[in-house]
Design an enzyme around this catalytic site. Structure first.
Site, mmCIF file in Angstrom:
data_model
loop_
_atom_site.group_PDB
_atom_site.id
_atom_site.type_symbol
_atom_site.label_atom_id
_atom_site.label_comp_id
_atom_site.label_asym_id
_atom_site.label_seq_id
_atom_site.Cartn_x
_atom_site.Cartn_y
_atom_site.Cartn_z
ATOM 1 C CB SER A 122 45.912 19.144 22.284
ATOM 2 O OG SER A 122 47.220 18.769 22.274
ATOM 3 C CG HIS A 144 45.219 23.902 24.057
ATOM 4 N ND1 HIS A 144 44.246 23.913 23.088
ATOM 5 C CD2 HIS A 144 46.248 23.227 23.520
ATOM 6 C CE1 HIS A 144 44.680 23.270 22.017
ATOM 7 N NE2 HIS A 144 45.892 22.843 22.263
ATOM 8 C CD GLU A 156 41.054 26.253 23.181
ATOM 9 O OE1 GLU A 156 39.849 25.968 23.161
ATOM 10 O OE2 GLU A 156 41.912 25.598 22.577
ATOM 11 C CG ASN A 195 41.043 21.236 18.767
ATOM 12 O OD1 ASN A 195 41.139 21.439 17.554
ATOM 13 N ND2 ASN A 195 42.079 20.964 19.530
HETATM 14 N N1 LIG Z 1 52.224 19.848 18.816
HETATM 15 C C1 LIG Z 1 51.092 20.553 18.817
HETATM 16 O O1 LIG Z 1 50.581 20.983 17.761
HETATM 17 C C2 LIG Z 1 50.414 20.881 20.112
HETATM 18 C C3 LIG Z 1 49.584 22.009 20.174
HETATM 19 C C4 LIG Z 1 49.000 22.358 21.391
HETATM 20 C C5 LIG Z 1 49.198 21.546 22.490
HETATM 21 N N2 LIG Z 1 49.988 20.433 22.408
HETATM 22 C C6 LIG Z 1 50.179 19.637 23.624
HETATM 23 O O2 LIG Z 1 51.394 20.043 24.242
HETATM 24 C C7 LIG Z 1 52.002 18.918 24.896
HETATM 25 C C8 LIG Z 1 53.384 18.712 24.314
HETATM 26 O O3 LIG Z 1 53.254 18.483 22.933
HETATM 27 P P1 LIG Z 1 54.513 18.515 21.948
HETATM 28 O O4 LIG Z 1 53.949 18.510 20.577
HETATM 29 O O5 LIG Z 1 55.444 19.574 22.398
HETATM 30 O O6 LIG Z 1 55.149 17.082 22.272
HETATM 31 P P2 LIG Z 1 56.548 16.479 21.800
HETATM 32 O O7 LIG Z 1 56.321 15.047 21.591
HETATM 33 O O8 LIG Z 1 57.148 17.332 20.743
HETATM 34 O O9 LIG Z 1 57.448 16.670 23.114
HETATM 35 C C9 LIG Z 1 57.146 15.986 24.306
HETATM 36 C C10 LIG Z 1 58.170 16.350 25.366
HETATM 37 O O10 LIG Z 1 57.826 15.632 26.559
HETATM 38 C C11 LIG Z 1 59.042 15.183 27.156
HETATM 39 N N3 LIG Z 1 58.703 14.098 28.083
HETATM 40 C C12 LIG Z 1 58.242 12.897 27.768
HETATM 41 N N4 LIG Z 1 58.004 12.189 28.903
HETATM 42 C C13 LIG Z 1 58.323 13.008 29.941
HETATM 43 C C14 LIG Z 1 58.292 12.881 31.343
HETATM 44 N N5 LIG Z 1 57.882 11.739 31.926
HETATM 45 N N6 LIG Z 1 58.679 13.925 32.108
HETATM 46 C C15 LIG Z 1 59.087 15.073 31.551
HETATM 47 N N7 LIG Z 1 59.140 15.268 30.199
HETATM 48 C C16 LIG Z 1 58.765 14.227 29.420
HETATM 49 C C17 LIG Z 1 59.896 14.783 25.976
HETATM 50 O O11 LIG Z 1 61.244 14.732 26.354
HETATM 51 C C18 LIG Z 1 59.597 15.935 25.007
HETATM 52 O O12 LIG Z 1 60.438 17.044 25.294
HETATM 53 C C19 LIG Z 1 51.052 17.745 24.684
HETATM 54 O O13 LIG Z 1 50.182 17.638 25.781
HETATM 55 C C20 LIG Z 1 50.302 18.143 23.420
HETATM 56 O O14 LIG Z 1 49.036 17.535 23.336
HETATM 57 C C21 LIG Z 1 50.616 20.105 21.252
#
Ligand SMILES: NC(=O)c1ccc[n+]([C@@H]2O[C@H](COP(=O)([O-])OP(=O)(O)OC[C@H]3O[C@@H](n4cnc5c(N)ncnc54)[C@H](O)[C@@H]3O)[C@@H](O)[C@H]2O)c1
Length: 314
Positions: A122, A144, A156, A195
């Protein structure tokens, strides 16, 4: 690489975003391997996937037969090495630069040269995430997906300093074939595209409340019953052309000098945080979440979005 050369996808990350991304791609007809780091994390991913799919079926955005087909296209794995069989790898792991860099470095060595390696980051720059890739950094790109990934059309696609035009084109074409609305950012800047736009609105929204110009509720109503309501069919630049660019200059000349132009987080935001008011998670923020439910708010959002998704498909 042509979009139709993408015949299988791996999604790494089983948190909030990974399962929804896997679901969208499965529903569009492609097989996906959803990769988690442990049995618990992988089970959490399948649970999230199933909950999102159930919601779509319950609200008739997907038929039970389509749901069965999607699930049949899903595979799970706990081995990152399985990403080597995919033509597109979407990383959706923690938003932590060194962790993403290490994963991209590993995938660069592991995956065939034609595989596109995408990050759902993000806020990080794809140029930084790909900094340790020595083989083919031109295939690293940001995709994204907006949250919730299975309901929001926007993705994105951000071109990093070394990302090839071909990678951007093939990624964007593939996302369109998944029913998404990709937009392309040609510069790898914080906030990508949406954003940056959203932060401009948020900065002024905080300022209006902070300066006692309007209540939080009235700021929200101004967006929900005014500006926001026409955005799905009438964007800001279309608006300018419609009213006339000379008028746009007159309005900007009188309004811009009085807008908030701070490059720091909002003063009111800092004040609330210092007071331990972090929003819904502590019960207080701009609103009192001891009497309101953030789950209800999210549910209203999802119900609204699923109806738009159905309309978009008609
Ligand atoms: N939550 C949101 O609103 C949102 C929206 C758009 C983008 N994002 C982006 O998407 C990505 C994931 O976000 P999320 O909210 O799903 O996170 P989350 O914290 O819900 O999940 C993170 C995941 O990463 C895994 N993980 C952690 N370390 C790891 C590693 N070394 N190798 C492999 N897997 C690993 C964890 O097991 C978990 O499944 C981030 O980059 C975040 O910025 C999030």
């Amino acid at each position: 690489m042509e979009a139709d050369r993408i015949s299988s996808v791996a999604v790494i990350g089983t948190g909030q975003m990974g399962p929804g991304i896997a679901l969208v791609i499965n529903l569009a007809g492609w097989p996906v391997t959803l990769i988690g780091i442990s049995p618990e994390e992988t089970a959490r991913g399948v649970q999230g996937y199933q909950a999102a799919l159930n919601f779509l079926v319950e609200h008739e955005a997907v038929t039970p037969a389509e749901a069965d087909l999607a699930i049949a296209r899903l595979r799970t794995s706990m081995d990152i090495d399985d990403a080597r069989f995919a033509d597109l790898v979407v990383e959706a792991i923690v938003e932590h630069l060194p962790t993403k860099q290490t994963l991209f470095q590993k995938l660069d060595v592991l995956c065939p040269a034609a595989t596109i390696i995408a990050s759902n980051t993000s806020g990080l720059r794809i140029s930084d995430i790909a900094a340790l890739m020595e083989c083919h950094p031109e295939r690293a790109v940001t995709t994204h997906f907006w949250n919730p990934g299975h309901l929001m059309p926007l993705v994105e696609v951000i071109q990093g300093e070394k990302t090839s035009d071909e990678t951007v084109r093939a990624t964007s074409d593939f996302l369109k074939r998944c029913g998404k609305k990709p937009v392309i950012g040609r510069k790898d800047l914080p906030g990508q595209i949406c954003n940056r736009l959203f932060q401009a609105v948020i900065r002024e929204a905080i300022y209006l409340v902070q300066e006692d110009i309007a209540t939080a509720e009235d700021v929200e109503t101004a967006i929900k019953a005014g500006m926001g309501l026409r955005f799905p069919v009438y964007g800001p630049l279309e608006h300018l052309d419609a009213v006339g660019l000379d008028l746009a200059i007159a309005v900007q000349s009188s309004v811009l000098p009085s807008l908030c132009n701070s490059t720091e987080p909002g003063a009111l935001l800092k004040q609330y945080v210092d007071q331990g008011k972090l929003g819904a998670k502590t019960g207080l923020g701009f609103y009192n979440w001891q009497v309101r439910s953030v789950d209800e708010l999210r549910r209203s959002r999802d119900l609204f979005l699923v109806e738009r998704l159905k309309e978009g498909r008609k």
